[in-house]
Scaffold this motif. Sequence first.
Motif, PDB file in Angstrom:
ATOM      1  N   PHE A  31       0.725  -1.081  -0.026  1.00  0.00           N
ATOM      2  CA  PHE A  31       0.004  -0.022   0.207  1.00  0.00           C
ATOM      3  C   PHE A  31       0.743   1.185  -0.088  1.00  0.00           C
ATOM      4  CE2 PHE A  31       0.842  -1.662   4.044  1.00  0.00           C
ATOM      5  CZ  PHE A  31       1.184  -0.715   5.114  1.00  0.00           C
ATOM      6  N   VAL A  32       0.326   2.181  -0.684  1.00  0.00           N
ATOM      7  CA  VAL A  32       0.975   3.652  -0.532  1.00  0.00           C
ATOM      8  C   VAL A  32      -0.153   4.452   0.232  1.00  0.00           C
ATOM      9  CG1 VAL A  32       1.746   5.537  -1.993  1.00  0.00           C
ATOM     10  CG2 VAL A  32       2.138   3.238  -2.555  1.00  0.00           C
ATOM     11  N   VAL A  33       0.328   5.374   1.262  1.00  0.00           N
ATOM     12  CA  VAL A  33      -0.383   5.914   1.977  1.00  0.00           C
ATOM     13  C   VAL A  33      -0.257   7.565   1.668  1.00  0.00           C
ATOM     14  CG1 VAL A  33      -1.158   6.749   4.448  1.00  0.00           C
ATOM     15  CG2 VAL A  33      -0.459   4.374   3.894  1.00  0.00           C
ATOM     16  N   VAL A  34      -1.727   8.127   1.912  1.00  0.00           N
ATOM     17  CA  VAL A  34      -1.519   9.711   1.682  1.00  0.00           C
ATOM     18  C   VAL A  34      -2.126  10.278   2.839  1.00  0.00           C
ATOM     19  CG1 VAL A  34      -2.347  11.500   0.236  1.00  0.00           C
ATOM     20  CG2 VAL A  34      -1.773   9.719  -0.944  1.00  0.00           C
ATOM     21  N   SER A  35      -1.588  10.757   3.527  1.00  0.00           N
ATOM     22  CA  SER A  35      -2.027  11.244   4.870  1.00  0.00           C
ATOM     23  C   SER A  35      -1.198  12.427   5.518  1.00  0.00           C
ATOM     24  CB  SER A  35      -2.115   9.917   5.948  1.00  0.00           C
ATOM     25  OG  SER A  35      -2.952  10.532   7.159  1.00  0.00           O
ATOM     26  N   GLY A  36      -1.271  12.616   6.718  1.00  0.00           N
ATOM     27  CA  GLY A  36      -0.179  13.757   7.132  1.00  0.00           C
ATOM     28  C   GLY A  36       0.979  13.098   7.308  1.00  0.00           C
ATOM     29  N   GLN A  37       1.841  14.300   7.703  1.00  0.00           N
ATOM     30  CA  GLN A  37       3.365  13.799   7.778  1.00  0.00           C
ATOM     31  C   GLN A  37       3.666  12.904   8.955  1.00  0.00           C
ATOM     32  OE1 GLN A  37       5.573  17.479   9.225  1.00  0.00           O
ATOM     33  NE2 GLN A  37       7.168  16.994   7.804  1.00  0.00           N
ATOM     34  N   TYR A  38       4.616  12.012   8.559  1.00  0.00           N
ATOM     35  CA  TYR A  38       4.886  10.933   9.564  1.00  0.00           C
ATOM     36  C   TYR A  38       4.059  10.029   9.872  1.00  0.00           C
ATOM     37  CZ  TYR A  38       8.499  14.819  10.521  1.00  0.00           C
ATOM     38  OH  TYR A  38       9.207  15.727  10.382  1.00  0.00           O
ATOM     39  N   SER A  68      10.404   8.672   1.356  1.00  0.00           N
ATOM     40  CA  SER A  68      10.739  10.067   2.042  1.00  0.00           C
ATOM     41  C   SER A  68       9.667  11.111   1.928  1.00  0.00           C
ATOM     42  CB  SER A  68      12.056  10.652   1.628  1.00  0.00           C
ATOM     43  OG  SER A  68      11.908  10.732  -0.068  1.00  0.00           O
ATOM     44  N   TYR A  69       8.635  10.570   1.078  1.00  0.00           N
ATOM     45  CA  TYR A  69       7.504  11.628   0.732  1.00  0.00           C
ATOM     46  C   TYR A  69       6.778  11.838   2.318  1.00  0.00           C
ATOM     47  CZ  TYR A  69       4.166   7.584   0.585  1.00  0.00           C
ATOM     48  OH  TYR A  69       3.600   6.392   0.965  1.00  0.00           O
ATOM     49  N   ASP A  70       7.002  10.791   3.066  1.00  0.00           N
ATOM     50  CA  ASP A  70       6.126  10.816   4.297  1.00  0.00           C
ATOM     51  C   ASP A  70       6.801  12.125   5.308  1.00  0.00           C
ATOM     52  OD1 ASP A  70       4.652   9.424   6.546  1.00  0.00           O
ATOM     53  OD2 ASP A  70       6.523   8.851   7.598  1.00  0.00           O
ATOM     54  N   GLU A  71       7.956  12.696   4.920  1.00  0.00           N
ATOM     55  CA  GLU A  71       8.528  13.535   5.655  1.00  0.00           C
ATOM     56  C   GLU A  71       8.314  15.094   5.180  1.00  0.00           C
ATOM     57  OE1 GLU A  71      12.679  12.565   5.781  1.00  0.00           O
ATOM     58  OE2 GLU A  71      12.334  10.470   6.656  1.00  0.00           O
ATOM     59  N   ILE A  72       7.449  15.024   4.178  1.00  0.00           N
ATOM     60  CA  ILE A  72       7.440  16.434   3.335  1.00  0.00           C
ATOM     61  C   ILE A  72       6.371  17.308   4.132  1.00  0.00           C
ATOM     62  CG2 ILE A  72       6.528  17.463   1.354  1.00  0.00           C
ATOM     63  CD1 ILE A  72       7.680  15.184  -0.218  1.00  0.00           C
ATOM     64  N   GLN A  77       1.417  14.808  -3.809  1.00  0.00           N
ATOM     65  CA  GLN A  77       2.141  14.501  -5.376  1.00  0.00           C
ATOM     66  C   GLN A  77       3.099  13.786  -5.110  1.00  0.00           C
ATOM     67  OE1 GLN A  77       2.740  18.671  -6.408  1.00  0.00           O
ATOM     68  NE2 GLN A  77       0.603  19.134  -6.740  1.00  0.00           N
ATOM     69  N   ALA A  78       4.129  13.473  -4.393  1.00  0.00           N
ATOM     70  CA  ALA A  78       5.118  12.683  -4.251  1.00  0.00           C
ATOM     71  C   ALA A  78       4.909  10.920  -4.095  1.00  0.00           C
ATOM     72  CB  ALA A  78       6.158  13.262  -3.153  1.00  0.00           C
ATOM     73  N   ALA A  79       3.602  11.042  -3.153  1.00  0.00           N
ATOM     74  CA  ALA A  79       3.012   9.821  -3.051  1.00  0.00           C
ATOM     75  C   ALA A  79       2.554   9.258  -4.245  1.00  0.00           C
ATOM     76  CB  ALA A  79       2.159   9.585  -1.783  1.00  0.00           C
ATOM     77  N   CYS A  80       2.020  10.145  -5.179  1.00  0.00           N
ATOM     78  CA  CYS A  80       1.299   9.567  -6.236  1.00  0.00           C
ATOM     79  C   CYS A  80       2.424   9.166  -7.240  1.00  0.00           C
ATOM     80  CB  CYS A  80       0.285  10.605  -6.835  1.00  0.00           C
ATOM     81  SG  CYS A  80      -1.045  10.990  -5.920  1.00  0.00           S
TER      82      CYS A  80
END
Length: 345
Positions: A254-261, A281-285, A293-296
């Motif tokens: 899975f790829v998650v789009v949510s809040g930082q961290y 590293s998108y998790d840290e943006i 956008q980075a997760a996508c």
Amino acid sequence: MLNIYIESDQSEYWLSKSGINNYTLFRNLQEWSNDKSGKSVAMVELINYDDYILQQVEFLCATAQRVLIFVHELIRDDWIQKFDLPNVTFFISGFLNYKLTHSKIYFYSYFFWSITDFYKSQSEFLHQLNNTHVTHMFDVLLGRQKPHRDIIFQKLSHCSNIVKYFPSDQDQDIRDYSKNYFDWPSCVPLPEEPVTMLVHPVTVNGVIVSIGQIIPVDIYNQTRYSIVAETQIENEFSFFTEKVAKPMLARRLFVVVSGQYYLRNLRKLGFCTFSDLIDESYDEIESWEERTQAACAEAQRLTTLDDGLVQSAIVDIVEHNYQHLMNTQWQENLFRDVGQILRTV
């Protein structure tokens, strides 16, 4: 002796399992606040955060020697620091990305134990999952419209992925949605009453479960991976729901789009993510738009990799996540924590 004020049968059940016996139970707030025969404790479950509810919490914090606040849905955190007090303990369905000065925080795993309890009793649904008829890469089941979900809807190909998105951010009867917006689970009888939210309870094989907890078996069997578009995208906290539990139960990447961290906090609970294949590293943006956008972009890049390579790389991770989710005693941990706290009052 503890004088414990509660508001629900659920809290009473937790108490009965906590190993604490020396208490008197109160359901009437006035009777509890007037009784001075024992040490006062309050257990309150928060779903709404309107002024009336928060005023009641303020009264409990000023009256009780210990207040346990159970936060079912961590959809906002602006009120939490107001109750950062030495006599307050929070149980929240996620993590705060900052420290409180006085209050202790425990993980409140309602979304994990409720969905795993269902699939432990209805394991035949998991047995229906297979990868023999895969025609698309990601399932992108977005639900109600939100800004981060708008970006996902626009960025990910609707030809190579199965994409479904509610037509509005307002409450509408989900029963009326076409398959372009929502696939009604085949195992769930269509309710007679309007359904405006996926938390709506339904009965499957005699077991009560919310619609949102039903794994979309037909769609999963057509796809390789899952996009998890979580409820919240705020950077101050992570809120874990059934949305991330479903692909883990189905042993999926899975790829998650949510809040930082969000991913970092998920790993704190003992789960594994997919950093060997995905640049996480998108998790840290910090910016939610750039993070989304980075997760996508990572999801799109994943679809260009050799499928056999990906499947061999994730096999141990997805099995670990499944076993950890299903075998952790989530609710029993809550019983233990409640008992330990009450013994110190």
